[in-house]
Design a protein around this motif. Sequence first.
Motif, PDB file in Angstrom:
ATOM      1  N   THR A 217     102.078 -29.377  -6.235  1.00 10.87           N
ATOM      2  CA  THR A 217     102.104 -27.980  -6.645  1.00 10.87           C
ATOM      3  C   THR A 217     102.685 -27.873  -8.048  1.00 10.87           C
ATOM      4  OG1 THR A 217     104.331 -27.592  -5.779  1.00 10.87           O
ATOM      5  CG2 THR A 217     102.472 -27.300  -4.248  1.00 10.87           C
ATOM      6  N   LEU A 218     102.481 -26.711  -8.685  1.00  9.25           N
ATOM      7  CA  LEU A 218     103.062 -26.504 -10.010  1.00  9.25           C
ATOM      8  C   LEU A 218     104.589 -26.532  -9.950  1.00  9.25           C
ATOM      9  CD1 LEU A 218     100.848 -23.732 -11.660  1.00  9.25           C
ATOM     10  CD2 LEU A 218     101.004 -26.146 -12.278  1.00  9.25           C
ATOM     11  N   GLU A 219     105.163 -26.057  -8.832  1.00  9.01           N
ATOM     12  CA  GLU A 219     106.612 -26.099  -8.678  1.00  9.01           C
ATOM     13  C   GLU A 219     107.113 -27.538  -8.687  1.00  9.01           C
ATOM     14  OE1 GLU A 219     105.364 -22.142  -7.082  1.00  9.01           O
ATOM     15  OE2 GLU A 219     104.616 -24.184  -6.952  1.00  9.01           O
ATOM     16  N   GLU A 220     106.396 -28.446  -8.040  1.00  8.77           N
ATOM     17  CA  GLU A 220     106.794 -29.860  -8.016  1.00  8.77           C
ATOM     18  C   GLU A 220     106.601 -30.508  -9.378  1.00  8.77           C
ATOM     19  OE1 GLU A 220     105.857 -31.070  -3.380  1.00  8.77           O
ATOM     20  OE2 GLU A 220     104.205 -30.966  -4.800  1.00  8.77           O
ATOM     21  N   ILE A 221     105.510 -30.149 -10.048  1.00 15.52           N
ATOM     22  CA  ILE A 221     105.226 -30.717 -11.359  1.00 15.52           C
ATOM     23  C   ILE A 221     106.234 -30.238 -12.392  1.00 15.52           C
ATOM     24  CG2 ILE A 221     103.541 -30.676 -13.251  1.00 15.52           C
ATOM     25  CD1 ILE A 221     101.344 -30.673 -11.131  1.00 15.52           C
ATOM     26  N   ALA A 222     106.731 -29.016 -12.236  1.00 11.11           N
ATOM     27  CA  ALA A 222     107.622 -28.423 -13.232  1.00 11.11           C
ATOM     28  C   ALA A 222     108.909 -29.230 -13.402  1.00 11.11           C
ATOM     29  CB  ALA A 222     107.948 -26.983 -12.854  1.00 11.11           C
ATOM     30  N   LYS A 223     109.451 -29.716 -12.292  1.00  9.42           N
ATOM     31  CA  LYS A 223     110.734 -30.428 -12.358  1.00  9.42           C
ATOM     32  C   LYS A 223     110.643 -31.900 -11.992  1.00  9.42           C
ATOM     33  CE  LYS A 223     113.901 -26.546 -11.568  1.00  9.42           C
ATOM     34  NZ  LYS A 223     115.023 -26.048 -10.748  1.00  9.42           N
ATOM     35  N   GLY A 224     109.497 -32.334 -11.480  1.00 12.42           N
ATOM     36  CA  GLY A 224     109.409 -33.697 -10.962  1.00 12.42           C
ATOM     37  C   GLY A 224     109.819 -33.713  -9.501  1.00 12.42           C
ATOM     38  N   VAL A 225     109.370 -34.718  -8.766  1.00 13.95           N
ATOM     39  CA  VAL A 225     109.634 -34.750  -7.334  1.00 13.95           C
ATOM     40  C   VAL A 225     109.558 -36.182  -6.817  1.00 13.95           C
ATOM     41  CG1 VAL A 225     107.193 -34.438  -6.718  1.00 13.95           C
ATOM     42  CG2 VAL A 225     108.976 -33.673  -5.121  1.00 13.95           C
TER      43      VAL A 225
ATOM     44  N   LYS B 133     108.129 -44.905  -1.380  1.00 15.41           N
ATOM     45  CA  LYS B 133     108.703 -43.788  -2.123  1.00 15.41           C
ATOM     46  C   LYS B 133     108.264 -43.876  -3.577  1.00 15.41           C
ATOM     47  CE  LYS B 133     112.819 -42.722   0.618  1.00 15.41           C
ATOM     48  NZ  LYS B 133     114.294 -42.544   0.603  1.00 15.41           N
ATOM     49  N   VAL B 134     107.844 -42.735  -4.110  1.00 14.97           N
ATOM     50  CA  VAL B 134     107.386 -42.701  -5.496  1.00 14.97           C
ATOM     51  C   VAL B 134     108.026 -41.497  -6.190  1.00 14.97           C
ATOM     52  CG1 VAL B 134     105.291 -41.479  -4.751  1.00 14.97           C
ATOM     53  CG2 VAL B 134     105.373 -42.501  -7.018  1.00 14.97           C
ATOM     54  N   ASN B 135     108.584 -41.750  -7.356  1.00 12.15           N
ATOM     55  CA  ASN B 135     109.204 -40.691  -8.152  1.00 12.15           C
ATOM     56  C   ASN B 135     108.201 -40.181  -9.184  1.00 12.15           C
ATOM     57  OD1 ASN B 135     111.982 -40.538  -7.158  1.00 12.15           O
ATOM     58  ND2 ASN B 135     112.152 -42.641  -7.861  1.00 12.15           N
ATOM     59  N   ILE B 136     107.830 -38.915  -9.070  1.00 11.65           N
ATOM     60  CA  ILE B 136     106.879 -38.296  -9.981  1.00 11.65           C
ATOM     61  C   ILE B 136     107.664 -37.564 -11.070  1.00 11.65           C
ATOM     62  CG2 ILE B 136     104.901 -36.766 -10.206  1.00 11.65           C
ATOM     63  CD1 ILE B 136     104.403 -39.080  -8.312  1.00 11.65           C
ATOM     64  N   PRO B 137     107.507 -37.926 -12.329  1.00 12.24           N
ATOM     65  CA  PRO B 137     108.241 -37.233 -13.397  1.00 12.24           C
ATOM     66  C   PRO B 137     107.678 -35.844 -13.649  1.00 12.24           C
ATOM     67  CG  PRO B 137     106.720 -38.820 -14.351  1.00 12.24           C
ATOM     68  CD  PRO B 137     106.652 -39.005 -12.860  1.00 12.24           C
ATOM     69  N   ALA B 138     108.488 -34.985 -14.229  1.00  8.32           N
ATOM     70  CA  ALA B 138     108.022 -33.648 -14.600  1.00  8.32           C
ATOM     71  C   ALA B 138     106.961 -33.734 -15.687  1.00  8.32           C
ATOM     72  CB  ALA B 138     109.205 -32.809 -15.093  1.00  8.32           C
TER      73      ALA B 138
ATOM     74  N   GLY C 172     108.473 -28.902 -17.263  1.00  9.85           N
ATOM     75  CA  GLY C 172     109.214 -29.897 -18.024  1.00  9.85           C
ATOM     76  C   GLY C 172     108.283 -30.785 -18.828  1.00  9.85           C
ATOM     77  N   HIS C 173     108.692 -31.140 -20.049  1.00 12.34           N
ATOM     78  CA  HIS C 173     107.880 -32.007 -20.897  1.00 12.34           C
ATOM     79  C   HIS C 173     107.918 -33.439 -20.346  1.00 12.34           C
ATOM     80  CE1 HIS C 173     107.591 -28.652 -23.516  1.00 12.34           C
ATOM     81  NE2 HIS C 173     108.820 -28.733 -24.010  1.00 12.34           N
TER      82      HIS C 173
ATOM     83  N   LYS D  25     107.193 -36.325 -21.990  1.00 11.28           N
ATOM     84  CA  LYS D  25     107.661 -37.377 -22.901  1.00 11.28           C
ATOM     85  C   LYS D  25     108.823 -36.951 -23.784  1.00 11.28           C
ATOM     86  CE  LYS D  25     103.136 -39.626 -23.066  1.00 11.28           C
ATOM     87  NZ  LYS D  25     102.032 -40.113 -23.938  1.00 11.28           N
ATOM     88  N   SER D  26     109.393 -35.797 -23.513  1.00 15.56           N
ATOM     89  CA  SER D  26     110.513 -35.333 -24.333  1.00 15.56           C
ATOM     90  C   SER D  26     111.352 -34.370 -23.516  1.00 15.56           C
ATOM     91  CB  SER D  26     109.998 -34.651 -25.607  1.00 15.56           C
ATOM     92  OG  SER D  26     109.224 -33.506 -25.279  1.00 15.56           O
ATOM     93  N   PRO D  27     112.600 -34.111 -23.949  1.00 14.88           N
ATOM     94  CA  PRO D  27     113.447 -33.161 -23.212  1.00 14.88           C
ATOM     95  C   PRO D  27     112.904 -31.739 -23.332  1.00 14.88           C
ATOM     96  CG  PRO D  27     114.736 -34.556 -24.701  1.00 14.88           C
ATOM     97  CD  PRO D  27     113.305 -34.747 -25.078  1.00 14.88           C
ATOM     98  N   GLY D  28     113.435 -30.870 -22.482  1.00 12.41           N
ATOM     99  CA  GLY D  28     113.057 -29.464 -22.565  1.00 12.41           C
ATOM    100  C   GLY D  28     111.894 -29.098 -21.660  1.00 12.41           C
ATOM    101  N   ARG D  29     111.574 -27.810 -21.669  1.00 11.64           N
ATOM    102  CA  ARG D  29     110.515 -27.282 -20.820  1.00 11.64           C
ATOM    103  C   ARG D  29     109.653 -26.309 -21.609  1.00 11.64           C
ATOM    104  NH1 ARG D  29     113.089 -25.195 -15.275  1.00 11.64           N
ATOM    105  NH2 ARG D  29     110.867 -24.920 -14.856  1.00 11.64           N
ATOM    106  N   GLY D  30     108.479 -26.051 -21.073  1.00 10.23           N
ATOM    107  CA  GLY D  30     107.606 -25.048 -21.654  1.00 10.23           C
ATOM    108  C   GLY D  30     108.101 -23.647 -21.306  1.00 10.23           C
TER     109      GLY D  30
END
Length: 400
Positions: free
Chosen positions: A150-158, A242-247, A340-341, A343-348
């Motif tokens: 979901t977009l919520e999971e993609i936003a912060k990573g999961v 277990k797999v860690n998905i980045p934002a 969340g970006h 390849k870099s810090p911060g978010r859209g």
Amino acid sequence: MKRDYYEVLGVSRSASKDEIKKSYRKLAMKYHPDKNPGNTEAEEHFKEVNEAYEILSNDDKRRRYDQFGHAGVGSSASSQGGAYGAGAGDFGDIFSAFNDMFGGGARSGGGSPFGGFEDVFGGGFSGGGRRSRSSGGIRGSDLKIRLKLTLEEIAKGVEKTLKIKKQIPCEACNGTGSKTGELETCSTCQGTGEVRQASKTMFGQFVNIKACPTCGGEGRVVKDRCTSCHGEGIKQGETTVKVNIPAGVEDGNYLTLRGQGNAGPRGGANGDLIVVIEEAAHKLFTRRGDDIIYNLPVSYPDMVLGTKVEVPTLEGRVKLTVPPGTQPNTMLRISGKGIGHLKSPGRGDHLVRVNVFIPKDLSHRDKELLKEMKKSSHLVPDEKTDHEKSFFEKARDIFG
């Protein structure tokens, strides 16, 4: 990750043996190392083409591949029976044509008698995967799965825990394929996993190298086969990963988990697990890069007078001020509430597109009020906008 063998040879899944052989000869000539000296990419294509032909030129292997994909030919080169059966394909009829194709491309003279083919094949290959020098077995095939987020999971990573059906080492024989746990060196190839046959032509010496028909390219054989896995050393099973998905990941991105794919036959190295990301559609938001867009309908009076509203975001509802005189399709920005970006810090950002709400059903009273509003010169557009007036005034000055 291995490509589809039909795609590698550029033929349809219903192609005849002659069509497969014709395509193979054409590609082998195109990518042969002697035609592309020093070109590692061409060399890899050449290996890939040969591996595809080994499977598709053999009726039994092709049938298993059509039914199970790469997993179905995971140890297809084995000729000892077991779960997968027949031995490696015979390339003699194809390689015999290389003398005409390459004009004596196979080396002769003082160099190695095996010429370019020794460099190309190295320690041999098998339809199921690369041979593992460290363990002596064949590398397990790669697996590919699709993971919907979901977009919520993609936003912060999961972090996700996945249940994977795959080939795992046989517990009865500890993955060796042998009741005793021991494998013997193949007497045919003396443990090299390949056999060579040299022939002389008018162009020089030509060497045909193929996987050993006795051990299937492994260099070892099982004498006392495990009855549980039929000597393969692997069985169908299930495991959790277990797999860690980045934002910030996007639809079509993939992660490679090394060594989490199918187990290799008889102690071979594990293949890889390819996790392909799928982005689930959201009922409220659309994505634009790392920004989130939300469409907010606002009544005409609120557009004119301004208002404060609550709008949903990926992290809950927040208050937003709609300034007086806001025009349709205006974008209002809520900083740092997007994705969340990667390849870099911060978010859209969270972008709110404001549009006028137009009701479909009106009461008699509503219609009367709207008619009264139409009488006001301030609530209807001018005959010409300021820009248009300025344009016509300038035109009149220029042309009289």
